[in-house]
Design a protein around this motif. Structure first.
Motif, PDB file in Angstrom:
ATOM      1  N   PRO A   1       0.837  -1.200   0.000  1.00 18.72           N
ATOM      2  CA  PRO A   1       0.000   0.000   0.000  1.00 18.72           C
ATOM      3  C   PRO A   1       0.871   1.249   0.000  1.00 18.72           C
ATOM      4  O   PRO A   1       1.943   1.277   0.630  1.00 18.72           O
ATOM      5  CB  PRO A   1      -0.806  -0.128   1.290  1.00 18.72           C
ATOM      6  CG  PRO A   1      -0.007  -1.030   2.173  1.00 18.72           C
ATOM      7  CD  PRO A   1       0.734  -1.951   1.262  1.00 18.72           C
TER       8      PRO A   1
ATOM      9  N   ARG B   1      -9.822   4.915  -3.319  1.00 20.09           N
ATOM     10  CA  ARG B   1      -9.477   3.631  -2.683  1.00 20.09           C
ATOM     11  C   ARG B   1      -8.603   3.850  -1.453  1.00 20.09           C
ATOM     12  O   ARG B   1      -8.757   3.158  -0.436  1.00 20.09           O
ATOM     13  CB  ARG B   1      -8.788   2.717  -3.687  1.00 20.09           C
ATOM     14  CG  ARG B   1      -9.716   2.140  -4.737  1.00 20.09           C
ATOM     15  CD  ARG B   1      -9.054   0.983  -5.461  1.00 20.09           C
ATOM     16  NE  ARG B   1      -7.903   1.413  -6.232  1.00 20.09           N
ATOM     17  CZ  ARG B   1      -7.950   1.786  -7.498  1.00 20.09           C
ATOM     18  NH1 ARG B   1      -9.103   1.804  -8.149  1.00 20.09           N
ATOM     19  NH2 ARG B   1      -6.851   2.154  -8.128  1.00 20.09           N
ATOM     20  N   MET B   2      -7.676   4.789  -1.534  1.00 18.50           N
ATOM     21  CA  MET B   2      -6.820   5.077  -0.386  1.00 18.50           C
ATOM     22  C   MET B   2      -7.644   5.578   0.794  1.00 18.50           C
ATOM     23  O   MET B   2      -7.412   5.167   1.939  1.00 18.50           O
ATOM     24  CB  MET B   2      -5.755   6.105  -0.777  1.00 18.50           C
ATOM     25  CG  MET B   2      -4.699   5.583  -1.745  1.00 18.50           C
ATOM     26  SD  MET B   2      -3.509   6.861  -2.250  1.00 18.50           S
ATOM     27  CE  MET B   2      -2.771   7.278  -0.677  1.00 18.50           C
TER      28      MET B   2
ATOM     29  N   HIS C   1      -9.255   2.743   2.668  1.00 16.58           N
ATOM     30  CA  HIS C   1      -8.379   1.658   3.114  1.00 16.58           C
ATOM     31  C   HIS C   1      -8.158   1.768   4.626  1.00 16.58           C
ATOM     32  O   HIS C   1      -7.580   2.736   5.119  1.00 16.58           O
ATOM     33  CB  HIS C   1      -7.042   1.723   2.379  1.00 16.58           C
ATOM     34  CG  HIS C   1      -6.274   0.440   2.419  1.00 16.58           C
ATOM     35  ND1 HIS C   1      -5.900  -0.179   3.588  1.00 16.58           N
ATOM     36  CD2 HIS C   1      -5.804  -0.347   1.416  1.00 16.58           C
ATOM     37  CE1 HIS C   1      -5.236  -1.280   3.310  1.00 16.58           C
ATOM     38  NE2 HIS C   1      -5.175  -1.416   2.003  1.00 16.58           N
ATOM     39  N   THR C   2      -8.619   0.750   5.358  1.00 17.58           N
ATOM     40  CA  THR C   2      -8.516   0.794   6.820  1.00 17.58           C
ATOM     41  C   THR C   2      -7.078   0.633   7.313  1.00 17.58           C
ATOM     42  O   THR C   2      -6.804   0.888   8.485  1.00 17.58           O
ATOM     43  CB  THR C   2      -9.366  -0.329   7.438  1.00 17.58           C
ATOM     44  OG1 THR C   2      -8.929  -1.600   6.928  1.00 17.58           O
ATOM     45  CG2 THR C   2     -10.841  -0.140   7.107  1.00 17.58           C
TER      46      THR C   2
ATOM     47  N   TYR D   1      -4.893  -3.408   8.865  1.00 18.63           N
ATOM     48  CA  TYR D   1      -4.676  -3.872   7.493  1.00 18.63           C
ATOM     49  C   TYR D   1      -5.569  -5.088   7.221  1.00 18.63           C
ATOM     50  O   TYR D   1      -5.478  -6.098   7.916  1.00 18.63           O
ATOM     51  CB  TYR D   1      -3.205  -4.243   7.285  1.00 18.63           C
ATOM     52  CG  TYR D   1      -2.864  -4.567   5.855  1.00 18.63           C
ATOM     53  CD1 TYR D   1      -2.648  -3.561   4.934  1.00 18.63           C
ATOM     54  CD2 TYR D   1      -2.756  -5.890   5.423  1.00 18.63           C
ATOM     55  CE1 TYR D   1      -2.332  -3.845   3.627  1.00 18.63           C
ATOM     56  CE2 TYR D   1      -2.440  -6.192   4.117  1.00 18.63           C
ATOM     57  CZ  TYR D   1      -2.235  -5.157   3.222  1.00 18.63           C
ATOM     58  OH  TYR D   1      -1.926  -5.451   1.913  1.00 18.63           O
TER      59      TYR D   1
ATOM     60  N   LYS E   1      -9.918  -9.670   2.179  1.00 12.81           N
ATOM     61  CA  LYS E   1     -10.979  -8.675   2.037  1.00 12.81           C
ATOM     62  C   LYS E   1     -11.931  -9.036   0.908  1.00 12.81           C
ATOM     63  O   LYS E   1     -13.131  -8.799   0.994  1.00 12.81           O
ATOM     64  CB  LYS E   1     -10.363  -7.295   1.779  1.00 12.81           C
ATOM     65  CG  LYS E   1     -11.387  -6.169   1.687  1.00 12.81           C
ATOM     66  CD  LYS E   1     -10.709  -4.827   1.500  1.00 12.81           C
ATOM     67  CE  LYS E   1     -11.729  -3.698   1.419  1.00 12.81           C
ATOM     68  NZ  LYS E   1     -11.095  -2.380   1.242  1.00 12.81           N
TER      69      LYS E   1
END
Length: 568
Positions: free
Chosen positions: A180, A271-272, A275-276, A282, A286
Motif C-alpha cells: 500500500p 481507494r486510499m 483503506h482501513t 490492514y 478482504k
C-alpha cells in the motif's frame, strides 16, 4: 498398451495445456507435452498429424466450460477434421473435473472422435463401465488434490495472519499484492513478508519541497477531512508533480493521458481514503472470487467484516479522522446527482461518440437556459464534450459539438447503410449461432437419468437383501458407499444442468435480440422515406449499436470536424 492396428492411419489432433504463462518454460511446457505425445502416441501408433492440428491452451485445470480451445476442438470434430484427440494425460488436457470432462468425451464420441493419452491406465478410450468409473475416480482424485492444496494454503495464511498469542507470535501480513502507498513490507528471517512499516523515503515536488509517502497520505486525508472533493485533491497533487503511486511503487501502468506522465487519478485516491490500513487495521482476505455461470471471468465480492482478518500495523492517521472521512464519502455519494437525468436527449452518449484526441467517451454537457428567447423546453444547449480537458488530470485539448448536429449526421449515416439490405442480412446471419449448450445439456440429462436409474436399482437390491435377511455387513457398506457416490454425482449433474440452462437462456436472449433488430431494420426500410413516421430513441439506439457506429470528434479547428464510421 494401445493396439497400433486399431489406430494406424487415423488423423490426430494434439492438445497441450498449461495453467499459467510461467509454466510455459517448465517441464509442463507445451513443447514437453507435445514431445511426449509424439513419442508415445503419434509415432508408435502410426497416426497422421497435420501441423495445423496442434492446439496450445493456457487455462487453469479447475475451469472447463469457458475454454475456447475445447470449443475449437468441437468445431473441428463437427467438420470431420480429425479422428483422435491426443494429450499427455486427461487432467492436463481436459482439466481436473472428472464429470465435466466425461461429458466432453461423450460429445466427441458422438462426433466419432476418440481420446488417447500417454497413460493407458487412464482408460481414455475405454467405453466400458469400468473405464468410466476409473476416469471419474481419477478425476475426483485430481480435483480433491488441488482442493486440498488450496485448503492447506488458505489455512496456513489464516494462521499466519491471526498469529499465536500463546507462542508470542504476532499477527502477520500475508498475500502477494503490491505494497500500500505509504508503507514498506518488512521481511522475516526467511525473507517472507511479515508486516508493514511507514515508508519515509523522501521525494521532492516541483518547488523542491521535501515530501515522504507518509506525508502525502496525511495530506490526502486532511484534505478529505476538510471536505475538499477527491478530484480537486488529485489536481493539487498533479500540480505539485508528486509521483503517482504506480510510479513510486515501480509498477508498469499504461497512462490514460495523451503522451503525458502517469498522474494521480480520483479512483486511486478514493481507494486510499477507504483503506482501513491507514488507521492501523490492514485487511486480509478482504475480497473473494465468485464464478458466474455464462461468464468466463469470475467477479470479486467484498467479504463481510466478520470474515476479514485485520492485522495491526503502524497507523498513519487517527481512527477518528478516518471515520469522519468515511462519513464525508458516504454523504457525498448520497447527495450526488445522477450523471444524466435525461438520457434520451443525446443519441450518441455512453460510448458511441469519442474524442479524437485522447479516445475517451464524450459526455453530455447541458447549458441550462442558454437560449433565453426560445420556448419553454427548448432553452437548454446540449452538447458532447471531452471532460478530460477540464478536470486537470489529462493533457487533452478537448472537443465540443452540439448534440443535434452530431446525432442527425450519425442517424443519416445509419439510414444510408440500412437502405442497402444486403449488408444487414449478412451481418445478422454471421451473428446467428446454434445453441452452444445443446450437446452438453443432452449428455448431462442422459447421465442424470443413468445415475437415477442406478440409484433405484441399488436401493431395490438393498431393500431385497434386507427383507430377505441375507444382507451381510460388507455388502451393506459397499451398496451404501456406492449410493453416497451416486448422490454426489447427481448433485454435480444437477448443478451442471442449472448452469447450462442459464447459459442457454442467455443465448436465447441474444438470438431474440437479433430477431428484434432484424424486424426493426425491416420496419426502418419500409418507413425510412415516410416523412410522417418518427423513430423512437430506442429504435435509433439499437440500430446504431447493431451497425457498430462510431463517431470520432476533434476540436473546432480540426479538419475534418468529425468522422462517422461503421465497424461492421
Amino acid at each position: 498398451m494401445y493396439d497400433p492396428e486399431k489406430y494406424r492411419g487415423l488423423r490426430a489432433l494434439i492438445l497441450t495445456r498449461v495453467s499459467t504463462l510461467k509454466q510455459r518454460d517448465t517441464t509442463l511446457s507445451h513443447q514437453y507435452q507435445e514431445r511426449l505425445v509424439r513419442e508415445k502416441l503419434i509415432e508408435p501408433l502410426g497416426l497422421i498429424l497435420d501441423p495445423n492440428h496442434i492446439i496450445r491452451d493456457t487455462y487453469t485445470g479447475l475451469d472447463f466450460r469457458y475454454r475456447e480451445a475445447l470449443n475449437r476442438i468441437l468445431e473441428l470434430a463437427e467438420q470431420k477434421e480429425f479422428d483422435v484427440l491426443c494429450m499427455e494425460v486427461l487432467d492436463r488436457g481436459l482439466g481436473r473435473k472428472g464429470l465435466q470432462r466425461e461429458f466432453y468425451r461423450m460429445q466427441l464420441k458422438e462426433l466419432g472422435v476418440r481420446i488417447l493419452t500417454t497413460d493407458p491406465e487412464e482408460h481414455a478410450d475405454d467405453d466400458s463401465l469400468v473405464g468410466e468409473i476409473i476416469r471419474l475416480f481419477k478425476g475426483h482424485k485430481a480435483e480433491e488434490e488441488i482442493n486440498d492444496l488450496v485448503r492447506r494454503t488458505t489455512n496456513g495464511k489464516i494462521q499466519k495472519a491471526l498469529g499465536s498469542p500463546e507462542d508470542n507470535i504476532p499477527p502477520q501480513v500475508v498475500g502477494s499484492s503490491s505494497r500500500p502507498y505509504g508503507y514498506h513490507f518488512t521481511l522475516d528471517k526467511k525473507g517472507k513478508r511479515s508486516g508493514l512499516t511507514p515508508n519515509l523515503e523522501t521525494i521532492k515536488d516541483n518547488r523542491e519541497v521535501t515530501w515522504t509517502e507518509v506525508r502525502v497520505v496525511k495530506f490526502i486525508f486532511r484534505c478529505a477531512y476538510k471536505g475538499i472533493p477527491i478530484r480537486r485533491i488529485a489536481q493539487r497533487l498533479n500540480k505539485l508533480e508528486i509521483p503517482a503511486p504506480s510510479v513510486s511503487k515501480g509498477e508498469k501502468v499504461k497512462s490514460k493521458a495523451v503522451d503525458g506522465p502517469i498522474l494521480w487519478q480520483p479512483a486511486v485516491i478514493s481507494r486510499m481514503l477507504r483503506h482501513t490500513g491507514y488507521c492501523g487495521e490492514y485487511p486480509i482476505f478482504k475480497k473473494r472470487t465468485v464464478k458466474v455461470p455464462g461468464r468466463k471471468w469470475p467477479k470479486f465480492e467484498i467479504r463481510p467484516d466478520n470474515e476479514q482478518i485485520k492485522v495491526p500495523i503502524p497507523a498513519i492517521i487517527s481512527k477518528d479522522m478516518f471515520e469522519v472521512v468515511q462519513q464525508h464519502l458516504a454523504r457525498n455519494k448520497k447527495i450526488a446527482a445522477p450523471n444524466n437525468r435525461r438520457p434520451e436527449d443525446a443519441l450518441l452518449r455512453a460510448g458511441i461518440a469519442k474524442c479524437g484526441h485522447c479516445g475517451a467517451n464524450l459526455t453530455v454537457n447541458r447549458r441550462v437556459n442558454h437560449y433565453k428567447n426560445r420556448p419553454e423546453g427548448q432553452r437548454d444547449q446540449i452538447g458532447y464534450n471531452c471532460s478530460r480537458k477540464y478536470n486537470g488530470l489529462y493533457q487533452c485539448p478537448g472537443c465540443y459539438i452540439l448534440v443535434p448536429i452530431l446525432d442527425q449526421a450519425a442517424w443519416n449515416f445509419a439510414k444510408k447503410i440500412v437502405l442497402n439490405p444486403s449488408i444487414i442480412d449478412k451481418q445478422i446471419e454471421e451473428r446467428r449461432s446454434k445453441d452452444p449448450t445443446q450437446g452438453r445439456r443432452k449428455h448431462v440429462k442422459a447421465k442424470l437419468a443413468e445415475i437415477r436409474e442406478m440409484q433405484n436399482s441399488l436401493r431395490a437390491n438393498l431393500a431385497r437383501l434386507y427383507e430377505g435377511k441375507i444382507l451381510d455387513p460388507g455388502t451393506e457398506a459397499y451398496l451404501t458407499n456406492r449410493l453416497h457416490e451416486l448422490a454426489k454425482e447427481e448433485k454435480e449433474c444437477e448443478a451442471e444442468l442449472r448452469d447450462e440452462e442459464k447459459m442457454r437462456r442467455e443465448w436465447a436472449k441474444a438470438q431474440e435480440k437479433l430477431n428484434t433488430v432484424y424486424r426493426t431494420c425491416e420496419r426502418i426500410q419500409e418507413k425510412i422515406n415516410d416523412p410522417d413516421y418518427e423513430f423512437t430513441y430506442k429504435e435509433k439506439r439499437n440500430l446504431l449499436e447493431f451497425l457498430e457506429i462510431e463517431v470520432v470528434v476533434w476540436e473546432k479547428n480540426h479538419d475534418p470536424r468529425f468522422e462517422i464510421r461503421s465497424n461492421l
